[in-house]
Design an enzyme around this catalytic site. Structure first.
Site, PDB file in Angstrom:
ATOM      1  N   HIS A 107      -0.038   1.136   1.446  1.00  0.00           N
ATOM      2  CA  HIS A 107      -0.877   0.565   0.295  1.00  0.00           C
ATOM      3  C   HIS A 107      -2.027   0.297   0.455  1.00  0.00           C
ATOM      4  CE1 HIS A 107       3.495  -0.479  -0.549  1.00  0.00           C
ATOM      5  NE2 HIS A 107       3.122  -0.754  -1.658  1.00  0.00           N
ATOM      6  N   ASP A 165      -2.096   7.887  -2.133  1.00  0.00           N
ATOM      7  CA  ASP A 165      -1.410   6.547  -1.744  1.00  0.00           C
ATOM      8  C   ASP A 165       0.073   6.790  -2.018  1.00  0.00           C
ATOM      9  OD1 ASP A 165      -2.236   4.054  -0.550  1.00  0.00           O
ATOM     10  OD2 ASP A 165      -0.634   3.626  -1.965  1.00  0.00           O
ATOM     11  N   GLY A 166       0.912   6.153  -1.240  1.00  0.00           N
ATOM     12  CA  GLY A 166       2.224   6.109  -1.698  1.00  0.00           C
ATOM     13  C   GLY A 166       2.522   5.415  -3.016  1.00  0.00           C
ATOM     14  N   HIS A 167       1.512   4.430  -3.105  1.00  0.00           N
ATOM     15  CA  HIS A 167       1.694   3.758  -4.471  1.00  0.00           C
ATOM     16  C   HIS A 167       0.545   3.887  -5.130  1.00  0.00           C
ATOM     17  CE1 HIS A 167       2.465   0.691  -7.208  1.00  0.00           C
ATOM     18  NE2 HIS A 167       3.293  -0.097  -6.416  1.00  0.00           N
ATOM     19  N   GLU A 181      13.616   0.023  -7.124  1.00  0.00           N
ATOM     20  CA  GLU A 181      13.086  -0.840  -8.211  1.00  0.00           C
ATOM     21  C   GLU A 181      12.684   0.438  -9.245  1.00  0.00           C
ATOM     22  OE1 GLU A 181       9.802  -2.539  -6.169  1.00  0.00           O
ATOM     23  OE2 GLU A 181      10.665  -4.500  -6.462  1.00  0.00           O
ATOM     24  N   CYS A 184       4.138  -9.872  -6.496  1.00  0.00           N
ATOM     25  CA  CYS A 184       3.407  -8.730  -7.398  1.00  0.00           C
ATOM     26  C   CYS A 184       3.421  -9.310  -8.956  1.00  0.00           C
ATOM     27  CB  CYS A 184       3.945  -7.208  -7.332  1.00  0.00           C
ATOM     28  SG  CYS A 184       5.722  -7.167  -7.639  1.00  0.00           S
ATOM     29  N   CYS A 185       4.461  -9.936  -9.314  1.00  0.00           N
ATOM     30  CA  CYS A 185       4.732 -10.249 -10.895  1.00  0.00           C
ATOM     31  C   CYS A 185       3.776 -11.402 -11.335  1.00  0.00           C
ATOM     32  CB  CYS A 185       6.088 -10.338 -11.071  1.00  0.00           C
ATOM     33  SG  CYS A 185       6.926  -9.057 -10.760  1.00  0.00           S
TER      34      CYS A 185
END
Lengths: 659, 659
Positions: A137, A187-189, A322, A418-419
Site C-alpha cells: 500500500h 500499486d496493489g491497491h 471484501e 478505513c471506513c
C-alpha cells in the site's frame, strides 16, 4: 474550458445549509473529526490503538517505538487531514487549523531527503521500498496524502503539504514509468491514480496526470507486474510473514490487474480497489478525451450498478476478499456492502456526472449516500459499520461463523479503520456533489437536493443560487437566483428515478414546461435576479421489487420513499421479523416522527404476522395444513440509515409480500 | 438377558430383500466396495490418491514411501473393512473375503510388539504417540479398526483382526485410565468409545466397557486434558506445522470437551464428533443403567433433532468447523449437513431405540436415511456429497467463496474421504436398523419398513418373520410369520409421524385393533404360523411448514411424501427456481415414473411463476406496482435423494407458498 470551470466550481463555491444534512456535517465537524483525532492519537478507551500519529513521530525521529497498526496506517492520518481540509473550507476553525498545521509539520519531518514518505518503510522495513507493491500500500498511502494536500491547500491556501506531496510525486515519477530503468509497476491497491489527477489539477503539473495515466494503462498488461514482482521477492508475503505462492494472473482479479483495464467487462475483485480505479479512469477519460477508457467506465458502471448493487447502494457482496462475487448474487444476510466501497461508488458517480450529466449516475450516488453511507455511522458519530447488511439476526452474527463479519451493532474505531475517516471526508465535502456545471454550454446541473448557496461561473457570466430543500422528507426544493448574468442560461434539475418521471417545475409560482433530457428537466431562459424556481418531484412511499435473477429477494419487496430505503426493526415489529409479511396492495401511511432519533418520516404498512402460538417447541416441522391463519398487523418501517440506533435486534430491508 | 438377546439379534439374523433398498445394497456390494478398494489403492484416475493401503505396507516394513494422506487415513481402510464385513454377512463372496484377509494380514504386520497400531505415528512421527490426542485421531483410528474387527468377526467367525484389536485395546487400557501413571485423557475426535462397546460385546471383556466409560466420564472434566496436553506440547500444532495458541476450554466445545458430558445441554461443536459421542453415551446408559447419562442423551437428542436438524435429517449448519451453530439456525444455502453427521445421527437413533422403543427415534432415523444419507451417493455409487444442501445455485457454489463448500455436483473420492466409506458401512449393515426386540417382554419392534427375513429369539421362543414392503412409494407392508413360538408375543409396528397417526392393521385380511404406545401399534396375540399381518400407515403427499423460529424457511413449504422429502430441480422446472411459488391449497398429484433414475414417485403440484419478461436487464429494482401477474405453472418435484443425478442445475427443497 471545462477544466478551468471545474476549478472555479471548487469547494468554496458551494455551502450547505440544509435541515437534513446540517446535523451530519455538524456531527462530522463537532464530533467525528475531534473523535478521530483522539483515535489517531490512541486516546480512545476500549478501542484498539491506531498508532497512526505515533508512527509519524517515530519516522520524524522525535520518539522511539516499534511501528504500530496496519501497513497502510498512514492513510488514516491522510483521510483525517483531508476531512479537516474540507471542514475548514466550509467552516473556518483556527484551533483545528493549528492542530492540522502541526500534523503537517510532523509529516514534513518524516519525509526523506529524496521525497519519499511512508512511516512503515521508514520505521519497520527500511530499504524495502517499492519491493512489494502487491501488498504494501505504499502508493495507496501516498495517494491519500496527496488528496489531503489538495484539500488542505484548497481550504487554507497553505502550500506546505502540497509541496511535500509534490516532491513525493516527483520522486514517484522518477521511480515509475515506461522508461528504461524505471519500474513498470503500479500499486496493489488503487488510489494514487485518482489522487494524482487531483494533484495535477491543484498544481497544473502535467507530469502528474501522465503518471496517473501510466498506472492505469500499465495495470493488467503482460508480463504481469505483480506476478513478476512476487517472483522477485521469492514469494515473500508481508501479511503471512513468510513465503507464500506468488499469485496467478487470474487471482489478480482481486486487484483488477488480471487484464488491461480497457478490456474489463464486469466489476470484479476487491470492491474498494475497483471503484477507486474506475474513478481515476473516468477522470482520465474526461481530461484526455480517451473514448476507449470512457467506454470501459460505462461498461463497468452498468455491470456494477445494474447487476451487483444492493438497493441501499452497497456493493461487494462477499466478505471473502471484501469483493464482488457475480451478477445478481446479492445475499442480504451474508452481505458485505462495505461503507468505503459505497463511498468509492459515489466518487465514481461524481466523475461520471462530470463526463456526462445523466441522471442514472446521480440516482445511484443519491442511493448510496442516503442509505449505505449515512447509515454506517451512529447518531453519535462515534460508532461505525464496516459491513452494511440488509438483514440482521444478532444471534447469527454471534454464533454462526459465516456471519461473524456482519455486526448487529456499530463498532468503535477499528484496527483497520478505513471506513470512519472515509465517511468524514465524504460528508465534509458533500457540497462538491450537489451540482456540476458546463460553463461553455451555460448549463448548471442540479444532482442532489440539498439546501445550499452556490456560485457558478458560466460563459454567460456568474450565477449564484440559493437552494432550499425539504428532501428527503418531501418532494420539494426551491432555487432563488440571487445573482444572474445578462444572457440566458440553462438550469437543469434532476428528475429522480423515484419520482417515476413526475416532476413539476414552477418559476415564480407558475407551472412551467421544461425539456427532459438525459433524466434532467432543462429550463433555459433569461433568468432574472430574484427568480424563484420550485422543483417538485413526486415523492411517494412505494414498494419496490427486485429483478427475478436476484434470488435472495424473490417474493419480497422493499419499502422506499424518495431516496430513502426503509427497513423493519425488531424494536418496532418484534421478532422473528421473518414471520412478517407485507400486504402488497395495502395502504402505506407515512408521518414525521420528531421523537425518532432527531426526527424522521416513518412508514406504516398493513402486514400479516404468521401464526406462531400453535407451534410447540418440540416440533420443528409439521403439516402445512395445521397452519392457522396469519393475523393482521400494523408494520412500522424506519429509514435504513437509522437502523441499529435504538437497541440490538433483528432488521430487514426485504419483506415477504402477500397479496 | 438384554445383552444376550442383542447378540442373538446379530447381523446374520435379518436379511434384506426389498425392491427399494436392494439397488442400494447391491450398489454398495457390486460397485462401492470394489470402487473404494481401488481408491484405497490409489488407482482412481483424476481423484486424489488415498495412500491408505500403501501406508500400511510401509508401516509393515514391506515398502518405503513417505506417509500419505490425512493423519486419520487408517480409518478409511477400517471403514472399508467394516463394510466388507457387513457385506459378507449378507452375501458371502470368497474373492472379497480373500482380499479382506490379505488386508488384515497387512494390518497385523503393521502392529507394534506392544499392540500399538497407527501408520501415521509408525511412519511419520515415531515416538510421538499419545502426545497430541487433540489433533492426531489416534484413538479415533483405533476405534474404526475395532468396529471393522467386530464386523468381520461377526460375518466370518475369523478372529485375526479381533485379536489384533483386542491386543491394541489392552495396550490402550494400559496407557489410559484414572490410575496413577496413566493418561487421564481422551481423543479429540470421539469414536473409540462406541467401538469399545462393540469390542466388549464381541469379546465379553468387561475392561473394554470400563475404558469406554472412562473416556466418556473424563471428557470435559477439570483440569481439561486437551488444554493441559496442549501446554505439554508447548502449543505445537500438527495441522499448522508449528506453534499455535493452546485452545481455551470454551473453544473445546468444538470437541464437546468444554464441560462434562452429563452437563451438556445442547448439541454444539463438530457434528460428527458429537453424534459419535452421543451414540456411545446411549450405549453406556443402556448397558450400565446410568440414568444421568440417559437423561443427557435425551436432552441432547431433543435439542439436536427439534432445533438443529434440517428436514432432510441433516445436522450441522455451518462449514466452519463442520459444526452446529445454534437453535433454529438452519440456512439452506450456506448449509453443511455433512453425510457422516447424518450417519452418526442414525447410530445415535438406533441406540436410543435400544434404550426405549419410541417412534420419535425411528422417525428421525428414517428421515436421515431416506434423504440426507441416500442422497449423498450418486446413482453410480462413485460420486458423493460431503455437504448436502437444501438449496443450490451452481453459479454461487463456483463464484461466491462463502458457498464454495456447497458443491452442485457429487465429487469423486475425496482427499479427506470420510463420507463414502461411511455410507458403505451404513448401507451394508442396514439390516441392523429395521427391528429391535425385547426378549424378556416378548416384543418385536418394527422401526423401518424394509422387505426382509428376520429371526428373533424371545423368551417365549423363536419367531421368524418375512416382511414385504411397498414403501417408500406406498403405505403398505406385510409380515408373514413363518416360525412362531407356542405362546403369545407382541408384534409392534411403528406408526410413522408422516402417517399422522393413521395406520390400519390387518391380520389375515381382517382389520384388527391394536394398542398405540410410544408411537407403535402393539398387537399381542397367539400368533400362528402362516399368519399375515398387514400394516397400512397413511402415506400421502403433503406440504410441510417449519417452525417460525427457523427464519430461513419463513413463508415456505416443503413437499413430503411418506419418509421422502422432495425437491424442485432446474431440470424439471427451469431457473431461477426462486421465481416459483407453490399453491398452498392446490392439488398434489403423484405418480410412479419408471423412467426416472431407476423409477421413483414424482409429485406434480400447482404453482405460480413470477412474471419475468417485463423485466429489463438494466433494471435491478423497480416499483412493485409494475409487477405483472404471475403465471400458473405445473411444478414437478422429485425425491431429494435423487437430486443432481441428471444435470448440473439449481435445486431447492423449500418453496415459497402462495394461497
Amino acid at each position: 474550458m471545462a477544466k478551468q470551470l471545474n476549478k472555479q466550481l471548487g469547494r468554496s463555491s458551494v455551502h450547505i445549509e440544509d435541515a437534513f444534512w446540517n446535523r451530519f456535517t455538524e456531527l462530522v465537524r463537532e464530533t467525528v473529526i475531534p473523535y478521530q483525532w483522539e483515535a489517531l492519537n490512541d486516546r480512545i478507551a476500549d478501542a484498539e490503538p491506531s498508532y497512526a500519529i505515533r508512527n509519524f513521530r517515530v519516522a520524524a525521529g522525535l520518539e522511539e517505538h516499534p511501528y504500530g497498526g496496519m501497513v497502510f496506517q498512514d492513510s488514516d492520518v491522510a483521510k483525517w487531514l483531508e476531512a479537516v481540509g474540507y471542514s475548514l473550507a466550509n467552516h473556518p476553525d483556527s484551533e483545528l487549523e493549528h492542530t492540522a498545521d502541526g500534523v503537517i509539520d510532523l509529516i514534513a519531518l518524516a519525509q526523506h531527503e529524496n521525497g519519499y514518505l511512508n512511516t512503515y518503510f521508514t520505521i519497520k522495513d527500511p530499504g524495502k521500498q517499492w519491493t512489494n507493491l502487491y501488498e504494501a500500500h505504499e502508493l495507496y498511502c501516498a495517494g491519500h496524502m496527496m488528496e489531503a494536500a489538495v484539500a488542505y491547500y484548497n481550504a487554507t491556501g497553505k502550500r506546505k503539504l502540497l509541496d511535500v506531496m509534490s516532491k513525493f510525486a516527483d520522486h514517484i515519477d522518477s521511480v515509475f514509468g515506461p522508461e528504461e530503468g524505471k519500474l513498470r509497476g503500479y500499486d496493489g491497491h488503487q488510489e494514487i491514480e485518482l489522487a494524482l489527477v487531483k494533484l495535477h489539477q491543484a498544481t497544473g503539473e502535467q507530469r502528474y496526470l501522465n503518471l496517473a495515466q501510466f498506472f492505469i494503462d500499465e495495470r493488467g498488461e503482460e508480463p504481469n507486474f505483480l506476478v513478476e514482482e512476487g517472483h522477485q521477492r521469492d514469494g515473500y508475503s508481508l501479511w503471512a510473514g513468510g513465503k507464500r505462492p506468488v499469485p496467478t494472473v487470474a487471482q489478480l482479479a482481486y486487484n483488477q490487474a488480471h487484464k488491461p483495464v480497457r478490456e474489463q467487462e464486469a466489476a470484479v475483485g476487491h470492491s474498494v480497489r475497483a471503484v477507486y480505479m474506475y474513478t481515476a479512469m473516468a477522470d482520465l477519460a474526461r481530461l484526455t478525451g480517451d473514448q476507449e477508457l470512457r467506454a470501459a467506465c460505462e461498461r463497468l458502471w452498468n455491470n456494477m450498478t445494474r447487476k451487483q448493487m444492493y438497493i441501499t447502494g452497497g456493493i461487494g457482496s462477499t466478505h471473502h476478499g471484501e469483493a464482488f462475487s457475480f451478477d445478481y448474487d446479492l445475499p442480504n444476510d451474508t452481505v458485505y456492502a462495505e461503507t468505503c466501497a459505497s463511498i468509492g461508488l459515489i466518487f465514481f458517480a461524481q466523475r461520471m456526472l462530470m463526463l456526462e450529466a445523466k441522471s442514472d449516475y446521480a440516482d445511484v450516488l443519491e442511493r448510496a449516500l442516503y442509505n449505505n453511507v449515512v447509515g454506517s455511522m451512529s447518531q453519535d458519530g462515534k460508532h461505525y459499520f464496516y459491513v452494511n447488511p440488509l438483514e440482521v439476526w444478532p444471534k447469527a452474527s454471534e454464533k454462526n461463523p459465516g456471519r461473524h463479519h456482519v455486526k448487529a451493532e456499530r463498532q468503535k474505531w477499528f484496527g483497520c479503520s478505513c471506513c470512519p475517516p472515509n465517511v468524514a471526508r465524504l460528508l465534509s465535502s458533500l457540497n462538491d456533489y450537489i451540482y456540476t456545471a458546463s460553463g461553455a454550454a451555460n448549463t448548471i446541473y442540479t444532482h442532489l437536493f440539498i439546501g445550499s448557496e452556490a456560485r457558478f461561473d458560466l460563459a454567460a457570466g456568474s450565477v449564484t443560487v440559493k437552494q432550499q430543500s425539504q428532501m428527503p422528507w418531501k418532494g420539494y426544493a426551491s432555487f432563488e437566483f440571487t445573482e444572474v448574468p445578462g444572457g440566458s442560461f440553462t438550469f437543469a434539475l434532476r428528475i429522480p428515478s423515484w419520482s417515476k418521471g413526475q416532476a413539476v417545475l414552477k418559476v415564480n409560482g407558475q407551472i412551467t414546461e421544461y425539456t427532459a433530457d438525459n433524466g434532467y428537466g432543462l429550463a433555459t431562459r433569461n433568468w432574472q435576479q430574484g427568480d424563484i424556481a420550485e422543483w417538485e418531484p413526486q415523492l411517494e412511499t412505494q414498494l419496490t421489487a427486485s429483478h427475478p435473477e436476484i434470488r435472495a429477494n424473490a417474493g419480497k419487496v422493499a419499502i422506499e420513499r424518495g431516496p430513502l430505503v426503509y427497513c423493519l426493526e425488531e424494536a418496532d415489529n418484534g421478532a422473528p421479523l421473518a414471520a412478517i409479511s407485507i400486504a402488497a396492495s395495502g395502504v402505506l401511511n407515512s408521518y414525521f416522527d420528531d421523537q425518532l432519533l432527531g426526527g424522521a418520516v416513518v412508514v406504516e404498512a398493513e402486514g400479516r404476522l404468521d401464526e406462531q402460538d400453535s407451534w410447540r417447541e418440540e416440533t420443528p416441522y409439521r403439516p402445512y395444513a395445521k397452519q392457522q391463519a396469519s393475523k393482521p398487523v400494523q408494520l412500522k418501517a424506519v429509514p435504513y440509515y437509522l437502523w441499529g440506533n435504538r437497541q440490538k435486534g433483528e432488521m430487514t430491508v426485504w419483506i415477504r409480500a402477500v397479496k
